[in-house]
Design an enzyme around this catalytic site. Structure first.
Site, PDB file in Angstrom:
ATOM      1  N   ALA A   1       0.821  -1.209   0.000  1.00 15.92           N
ATOM      2  CA  ALA A   1       0.000   0.000   0.000  1.00 15.92           C
ATOM      3  C   ALA A   1       0.855   1.259   0.000  1.00 15.92           C
ATOM      4  CB  ALA A   1      -0.930   0.004   1.206  1.00 15.92           C
TER       5      ALA A   1
ATOM      6  N   GLY B   1      26.059  -8.499  17.817  1.00 13.00           N
ATOM      7  CA  GLY B   1      24.974  -7.944  18.610  1.00 13.00           C
ATOM      8  C   GLY B   1      24.509  -8.904  19.680  1.00 13.00           C
ATOM      9  N   GLY B   2      24.699  -8.515  20.940  1.00  7.91           N
ATOM     10  CA  GLY B   2      24.323  -9.375  22.062  1.00  7.91           C
ATOM     11  C   GLY B   2      23.031  -8.944  22.728  1.00  7.91           C
ATOM     12  N   GLY B   3      22.098  -8.409  21.919  1.00 10.33           N
ATOM     13  CA  GLY B   3      20.781  -8.069  22.444  1.00 10.33           C
ATOM     14  C   GLY B   3      19.884  -9.293  22.473  1.00 10.33           C
TER      15      GLY B   3
ATOM     16  N   GLU C   1      29.495  -8.291  21.279  1.00  7.55           N
ATOM     17  CA  GLU C   1      28.654  -7.204  21.779  1.00  7.55           C
ATOM     18  C   GLU C   1      29.515  -5.987  22.095  1.00  7.55           C
ATOM     19  OE1 GLU C   1      26.360  -4.451  23.046  1.00  7.55           O
ATOM     20  OE2 GLU C   1      25.455  -6.251  22.203  1.00  7.55           O
TER      21      GLU C   1
ATOM     22  N   VAL D   1      21.755  -6.002  15.090  1.00  8.16           N
ATOM     23  CA  VAL D   1      22.146  -4.760  15.764  1.00  8.16           C
ATOM     24  C   VAL D   1      21.013  -3.737  15.823  1.00  8.16           C
ATOM     25  CG1 VAL D   1      24.600  -4.995  15.260  1.00  8.16           C
ATOM     26  CG2 VAL D   1      23.103  -3.848  13.609  1.00  8.16           C
ATOM     27  N   GLY D   2      19.794  -4.160  15.598  1.00  2.00           N
ATOM     28  CA  GLY D   2      18.691  -3.218  15.695  1.00  2.00           C
ATOM     29  C   GLY D   2      17.741  -3.336  14.529  1.00  2.00           C
TER      30      GLY D   2
ATOM     31  N   ASP E   1       5.994  -1.840  16.025  1.00  6.89           N
ATOM     32  CA  ASP E   1       7.386  -1.433  15.832  1.00  6.89           C
ATOM     33  C   ASP E   1       7.546  -0.056  15.211  1.00  6.89           C
ATOM     34  OD1 ASP E   1       8.209  -3.800  16.909  1.00  6.89           O
ATOM     35  OD2 ASP E   1       9.444  -4.413  15.212  1.00  6.89           O
TER      36      ASP E   1
ATOM     37  N   HIS F   1       2.932 -26.691  45.518  1.00  4.43           N
ATOM     38  CA  HIS F   1       4.257 -27.313  45.680  1.00  4.43           C
ATOM     39  C   HIS F   1       4.212 -28.735  45.133  1.00  4.43           C
ATOM     40  CE1 HIS F   1       8.036 -28.548  47.555  1.00  4.43           C
ATOM     41  NE2 HIS F   1       7.398 -29.636  47.945  1.00  4.43           N
TER      42      HIS F   1
END
Length: 384
Positions: free
Chosen positions: A20, A86-88, A109, A187-188, A229, A363
């Site tokens: 679109a 990248g260590g995210g 990272e 990295v993002g 996002d 438990h």
């Protein structure tokens, strides 16, 4: 995806598959996937275009050697060796997935710890790095990738010291060379707003293209909302947050007055062990002036983790020292993504550690970690 299509059909939602472009005056043109195009008119508009992986200019994605988190799902076989930039969240999850599949994984990272997110407690990052080491994953923090060259069918990766990471002994001045089969760059993200024609209707974005909205998810243009996002990293970029934003925007588009709350959003990282959090970290609470206390309980102090053979990890509770109000919960361990639900409800309803401590837990179960935490924070510890 088929299940979602069925839901749309059941609710008589018109579904159009294509690309679109907004053309102003409450209309859009859709280039259909099967060919041709149609014009679609709207009274209210919700923008939910999402985002895509961010590429690094010095070694852009080629889909063959240098991969994005989209490309990785198209692999036909597991590479023998993989270096992840990248260590995210995405980088750490893929590191453990491919390591479990048998690949030799190196994770790079630029900052001083894994999962260097404001919402993730530093203690969780420390435990995760320790567990990765046990799984033979090489973690290079305070490091960044300078260049990638193809050599004899391999990727020769030059890893150098980062100027971003602080306070870690893992960095170093000397360059490191790693020869690997594939490089995965995590990295993002970048917004899918370019080429949409937002300027034709006047929707405001920031300098990176993220859409600007208020707490009702209204954009700068009347009758136009945005979710997910495309709102950018200023808000949690999580699927469950986008889903709630969608409900909020839809209700407001139909005349409602609902606002989004972001103060009790759970985060979950599906590593092994899992990491989950909600509310303030210890540092965030201190910066806001709380007279806080923190309490931690190891999973090994419970019975169920021993039964299932997953004793690594801990849970931390951040509370107001004067009132006992729960300010944040941070978990790394078995089932953390499920356990955070109770903490999220407690935080949303303004519960105290006493409220949680007086709640009976079955438990032997993993949720007992929440009771143990609360009892400890109320100065009535049993095992923790």
């Amino acid at each position: 995806a088929r299940g979602i299509r069925a839901l749309l059909e059941r609710r008589k939602v018109r579904y159009i598959e294509g690309t679109a472009t907004l053309e102003g005056d409450h209309r859009a043109r859709v280039r259909l996937s099967g060919g041709g195009d149609i014009e679609v008119f709207w009274d209210k508009l919700i923008l939910a275009m999402g985002s895509r992986p961010l590429s690094i200019p010095t070694f852009p994605f080629d889909g063959r050697r240098v991969l994005s988190s989209d490309h990785v799902f198209r692999l036909k076989r597991v590479p023998d060796s993989l270096l992840i930039v990248g260590g995210g969240v995405i980088g750490c999850e893929f590191a453990m997935i491919f390591s479990a599949f048998g690949a030799k994984v190196t994770l790079v990272e630029a900052l001083s710890r894994l999962l260097p997110l404001p919402s993730v407690d530093e203690a969780c990052s420390k435990v995760l790095q320790r567990e990765m080491k046990k799984q033979k994953i090489e973690c290079l923090v305070n490091r960044t990738v300078e260049r990638i060259e193809e050599r004899a069918g391999k990727c020769r990766v030059t890893v150098v010291s980062s100027s971003l990471g602080k306070g870690s002994k893992d960095g170093g001045e000397e360059a490191l060379i790693r020869d690997v089969d594939k490089v995965l760059v995590c990295v993002g993200r970048r917004p899918n707003t370019d080429g949409m024609g937002l300027e034709t209707i006047g929707v405001e974005t920031d300098e990176r293209g993220w859409i600007l909205c208020n707490e009702r998810l209204e954009s700068s243009v009347a009758d136009v909302f945005a979710i997910g996002d495309v709102l950018g990293p200023a808000r949690p970029m999580l699927a469950h947050v986008a889903s709630r934003e969608g409900l909020t925007a839809a209700e407001n588009a139909l005349g409602g007055a609902r606002t989004m709350r972001y103060d009790a959003v759970p985060g979950a990282v599906f590593t092994m062990p899992e990491v989950a959090d909600v509310g303030f970290t210890e540092n965030q609470a201190r910066e806001r002036g709380y007279n806080l206390r923190t309490d931690s309980v190891l999973f090994r102090s419970l019975g169920k983790p021993h039964v299932i053979g997953e004793i690594a990890g801990e849970a931390k509770l951040v509370s107001d020292a004067e009132t006992g109000k729960i300010l944040g919960v941070h978990i790394i361990g078995p089932g953390a993504g499920d356990l955070i639900a109770e903490a999220t409800l407690a935080l949303q309803k303004g519960c105290t550690v006493g409220d949680l401590a007086d709640t009976i837990h079955a438990h032997p179960t993993l949720p007992e970690i929440m009771m143990e935490l609360a009892l400890k924070a109320a100065d009535r510890p049993l095992h923790g």
